[in-house]
Design a protein around this motif. Sequence first.
Motif, PDB file in Angstrom:
ATOM      1  N   ALA A  87     -76.749  21.733 -35.932  1.00  0.00           N
ATOM      2  CA  ALA A  87     -75.646  21.635 -34.978  1.00  0.00           C
ATOM      3  C   ALA A  87     -75.598  22.802 -34.010  1.00  0.00           C
ATOM      4  O   ALA A  87     -75.186  22.653 -32.861  1.00  0.00           O
ATOM      5  CB  ALA A  87     -74.314  21.521 -35.726  1.00  0.00           C
ATOM      6  N   VAL A  88     -76.004  23.980 -34.466  1.00  0.00           N
ATOM      7  CA  VAL A  88     -75.970  25.161 -33.595  1.00  0.00           C
ATOM      8  C   VAL A  88     -77.331  25.282 -32.921  1.00  0.00           C
ATOM      9  O   VAL A  88     -78.248  25.935 -33.419  1.00  0.00           O
ATOM     10  CB  VAL A  88     -75.603  26.431 -34.392  1.00  0.00           C
ATOM     11  N   SER A  89     -77.452  24.594 -31.797  1.00  0.00           N
ATOM     12  CA  SER A  89     -78.713  24.544 -31.052  1.00  0.00           C
ATOM     13  C   SER A  89     -78.425  24.134 -29.618  1.00  0.00           C
ATOM     14  O   SER A  89     -77.416  23.477 -29.337  1.00  0.00           O
ATOM     15  CB  SER A  89     -79.671  23.525 -31.694  1.00  0.00           C
ATOM     16  N   GLU A  90     -79.312  24.530 -28.727  1.00  0.00           N
ATOM     17  CA  GLU A  90     -79.156  24.130 -27.333  1.00  0.00           C
ATOM     18  C   GLU A  90     -79.317  22.623 -27.176  1.00  0.00           C
ATOM     19  O   GLU A  90     -78.675  22.015 -26.320  1.00  0.00           O
ATOM     20  CB  GLU A  90     -80.140  24.887 -26.447  1.00  0.00           C
ATOM     21  N   GLU A  91     -80.156  22.009 -28.027  1.00  0.00           N
ATOM     22  CA  GLU A  91     -80.341  20.566 -27.942  1.00  0.00           C
ATOM     23  C   GLU A  91     -79.038  19.828 -28.232  1.00  0.00           C
ATOM     24  O   GLU A  91     -78.684  18.870 -27.535  1.00  0.00           O
ATOM     25  CB  GLU A  91     -81.435  20.115 -28.923  1.00  0.00           C
ATOM     26  N   VAL A  92     -78.312  20.265 -29.251  1.00  0.00           N
ATOM     27  CA  VAL A  92     -77.035  19.631 -29.573  1.00  0.00           C
ATOM     28  C   VAL A  92     -76.008  19.952 -28.501  1.00  0.00           C
ATOM     29  O   VAL A  92     -75.231  19.084 -28.088  1.00  0.00           O
ATOM     30  CB  VAL A  92     -76.555  20.023 -30.985  1.00  0.00           C
ATOM     31  N   ALA A  93     -75.987  21.186 -28.003  1.00  0.00           N
ATOM     32  CA  ALA A  93     -75.062  21.536 -26.914  1.00  0.00           C
ATOM     33  C   ALA A  93     -75.304  20.645 -25.702  1.00  0.00           C
ATOM     34  O   ALA A  93     -74.356  20.193 -25.053  1.00  0.00           O
ATOM     35  CB  ALA A  93     -75.208  23.013 -26.537  1.00  0.00           C
ATOM     36  N   GLN A  94     -76.574  20.368 -25.402  1.00  0.00           N
ATOM     37  CA  GLN A  94     -76.904  19.480 -24.280  1.00  0.00           C
ATOM     38  C   GLN A  94     -76.380  18.073 -24.533  1.00  0.00           C
ATOM     39  O   GLN A  94     -75.734  17.481 -23.665  1.00  0.00           O
ATOM     40  CB  GLN A  94     -78.412  19.433 -24.058  1.00  0.00           C
TER      41      GLN A  94
ATOM     42  N   SER B 218     -69.844  22.330 -23.062  1.00  0.00           N
ATOM     43  CA  SER B 218     -69.843  22.165 -24.508  1.00  0.00           C
ATOM     44  C   SER B 218     -70.160  23.489 -25.176  1.00  0.00           C
ATOM     45  O   SER B 218     -70.851  24.341 -24.606  1.00  0.00           O
ATOM     46  CB  SER B 218     -70.866  21.112 -24.944  1.00  0.00           C
ATOM     47  N   VAL B 219     -69.650  23.630 -26.403  1.00  0.00           N
ATOM     48  CA  VAL B 219     -69.930  24.822 -27.205  1.00  0.00           C
ATOM     49  C   VAL B 219     -70.114  24.417 -28.658  1.00  0.00           C
ATOM     50  O   VAL B 219     -69.390  23.575 -29.173  1.00  0.00           O
ATOM     51  CB  VAL B 219     -68.814  25.892 -27.094  1.00  0.00           C
ATOM     52  N   THR B 220     -71.109  25.023 -29.299  1.00  0.00           N
ATOM     53  CA  THR B 220     -71.339  24.834 -30.720  1.00  0.00           C
ATOM     54  C   THR B 220     -71.912  26.137 -31.258  1.00  0.00           C
ATOM     55  O   THR B 220     -72.833  26.699 -30.675  1.00  0.00           O
ATOM     56  CB  THR B 220     -72.267  23.628 -30.998  1.00  0.00           C
ATOM     57  N   GLY B 221     -71.313  26.647 -32.322  1.00  0.00           N
ATOM     58  CA  GLY B 221     -71.767  27.944 -32.793  1.00  0.00           C
ATOM     59  C   GLY B 221     -71.263  28.302 -34.173  1.00  0.00           C
ATOM     60  O   GLY B 221     -70.598  27.515 -34.843  1.00  0.00           O
TER      61      GLY B 221
ATOM     62  N   PRO C 269     -77.635  33.520 -36.905  1.00  0.00           N
ATOM     63  CA  PRO C 269     -76.698  34.549 -37.359  1.00  0.00           C
ATOM     64  C   PRO C 269     -75.263  34.298 -36.896  1.00  0.00           C
ATOM     65  O   PRO C 269     -75.016  33.563 -35.932  1.00  0.00           O
ATOM     66  CB  PRO C 269     -77.251  35.814 -36.702  1.00  0.00           C
ATOM     67  N   GLU C 270     -74.349  34.927 -37.606  1.00  0.00           N
ATOM     68  CA  GLU C 270     -72.944  34.899 -37.197  1.00  0.00           C
ATOM     69  C   GLU C 270     -72.833  35.381 -35.752  1.00  0.00           C
ATOM     70  O   GLU C 270     -73.482  36.342 -35.353  1.00  0.00           O
ATOM     71  CB  GLU C 270     -72.145  35.822 -38.112  1.00  0.00           C
ATOM     72  N   GLY C 271     -72.032  34.671 -34.980  1.00  0.00           N
ATOM     73  CA  GLY C 271     -71.839  35.039 -33.582  1.00  0.00           C
ATOM     74  C   GLY C 271     -72.759  34.323 -32.603  1.00  0.00           C
ATOM     75  O   GLY C 271     -72.637  34.497 -31.400  1.00  0.00           O
ATOM     76  N   ARG C 272     -73.664  33.490 -33.096  1.00  0.00           N
ATOM     77  CA  ARG C 272     -74.549  32.722 -32.205  1.00  0.00           C
ATOM     78  C   ARG C 272     -73.803  31.492 -31.711  1.00  0.00           C
ATOM     79  O   ARG C 272     -73.278  30.716 -32.495  1.00  0.00           O
ATOM     80  CB  ARG C 272     -75.820  32.291 -32.902  1.00  0.00           C
ATOM     81  N   VAL C 273     -73.785  31.314 -30.392  1.00  0.00           N
ATOM     82  CA  VAL C 273     -73.129  30.159 -29.784  1.00  0.00           C
ATOM     83  C   VAL C 273     -74.054  29.571 -28.734  1.00  0.00           C
ATOM     84  O   VAL C 273     -74.636  30.292 -27.920  1.00  0.00           O
ATOM     85  CB  VAL C 273     -71.776  30.553 -29.142  1.00  0.00           C
TER      86      VAL C 273
ATOM     87  N   LYS D 108     -77.678  27.335 -22.736  1.00  0.00           N
ATOM     88  CA  LYS D 108     -78.012  28.724 -23.027  1.00  0.00           C
ATOM     89  C   LYS D 108     -77.410  29.102 -24.361  1.00  0.00           C
ATOM     90  O   LYS D 108     -76.467  28.451 -24.850  1.00  0.00           O
ATOM     91  CB  LYS D 108     -77.547  29.665 -21.927  1.00  0.00           C
ATOM     92  N   THR D 109     -77.959  30.141 -24.938  1.00  0.00           N
ATOM     93  CA  THR D 109     -77.487  30.666 -26.212  1.00  0.00           C
ATOM     94  C   THR D 109     -77.107  32.122 -26.025  1.00  0.00           C
ATOM     95  O   THR D 109     -77.828  32.874 -25.370  1.00  0.00           O
ATOM     96  CB  THR D 109     -78.587  30.554 -27.288  1.00  0.00           C
ATOM     97  N   ILE D 110     -75.974  32.487 -26.606  1.00  0.00           N
ATOM     98  CA  ILE D 110     -75.546  33.890 -26.615  1.00  0.00           C
ATOM     99  C   ILE D 110     -75.320  34.294 -28.060  1.00  0.00           C
ATOM    100  O   ILE D 110     -74.651  33.588 -28.816  1.00  0.00           O
ATOM    101  CB  ILE D 110     -74.254  34.102 -25.806  1.00  0.00           C
ATOM    102  N   ASP D 111     -75.877  35.428 -28.424  1.00  0.00           N
ATOM    103  CA  ASP D 111     -75.603  36.032 -29.721  1.00  0.00           C
ATOM    104  C   ASP D 111     -74.543  37.106 -29.506  1.00  0.00           C
ATOM    105  O   ASP D 111     -74.859  38.217 -29.077  1.00  0.00           O
ATOM    106  CB  ASP D 111     -76.877  36.626 -30.327  1.00  0.00           C
ATOM    107  N   PHE D 112     -73.295  36.755 -29.779  1.00  0.00           N
ATOM    108  CA  PHE D 112     -72.197  37.704 -29.607  1.00  0.00           C
ATOM    109  C   PHE D 112     -72.191  38.755 -30.708  1.00  0.00           C
ATOM    110  O   PHE D 112     -71.581  39.813 -30.550  1.00  0.00           O
ATOM    111  CB  PHE D 112     -70.844  36.966 -29.595  1.00  0.00           C
ATOM    112  N   GLY D 113     -72.837  38.460 -31.818  1.00  0.00           N
ATOM    113  CA  GLY D 113     -72.843  39.372 -32.957  1.00  0.00           C
ATOM    114  C   GLY D 113     -71.668  39.101 -33.883  1.00  0.00           C
ATOM    115  O   GLY D 113     -70.829  38.247 -33.622  1.00  0.00           O
ATOM    116  N   ALA D 114     -71.627  39.862 -34.968  1.00  0.00           N
ATOM    117  CA  ALA D 114     -70.590  39.683 -35.988  1.00  0.00           C
ATOM    118  C   ALA D 114     -69.309  40.398 -35.560  1.00  0.00           C
ATOM    119  O   ALA D 114     -68.906  41.401 -36.139  1.00  0.00           O
ATOM    120  CB  ALA D 114     -71.094  40.194 -37.328  1.00  0.00           C
TER     121      ALA D 114
END
Length: 158
Positions: A72-79, A96-99, A110-114, A128-134
């Motif tokens: 579920a946490v993937s650019e393909e699913v976000a698309q 859309s957002v999934t993370g 990892p935690e914080g990946r959206v 796009k994917t952003i790793d915001f971090g924990a």
Amino acid sequence: MTTDLTALITAAREADVVIATAESCTSGMIAAALTEVPGSSAVLDRGFVTYSNAAKMEMLGVQSATLDRVGAVSEEVAQEMAEGALQHSNANLAVSVTGIAGPGGSEFKPEGRVCFGLAQRGTDTQTKTIDFGALGRQNVRAATRDEALALLFNAISR
């Protein structure tokens, strides 16, 4: 929140843009932020809160094969979520957002990946994917909301 919501709503109204949101980890925070502005009903058609994989498939048409292949946490699913929001609404712009807001995650996700999707009728969907971090659950969700609003504003302002 860094995006001026009144400016976003005004720009959408002037450009005849109608918005839909497809939200997993934010559970409606993006749509809620938009509706804080009086007059937002002129530009927000609907918001889909699709927290479970079943909801993603049933409400947005996300393919089970995609979920099985990349999760579920993937650019393909976000698309697929963003494109599904367009197909199942009267909108001409969808975000859309999934993370993984946390706590938790894995070495691969990892935690914080959206993952974000931005679909507009007549153009290719951007992801796009952003790793915001924990940062903690609340902060990841707020950062995700803010990034999604900025994506909408930038798409409208082009």
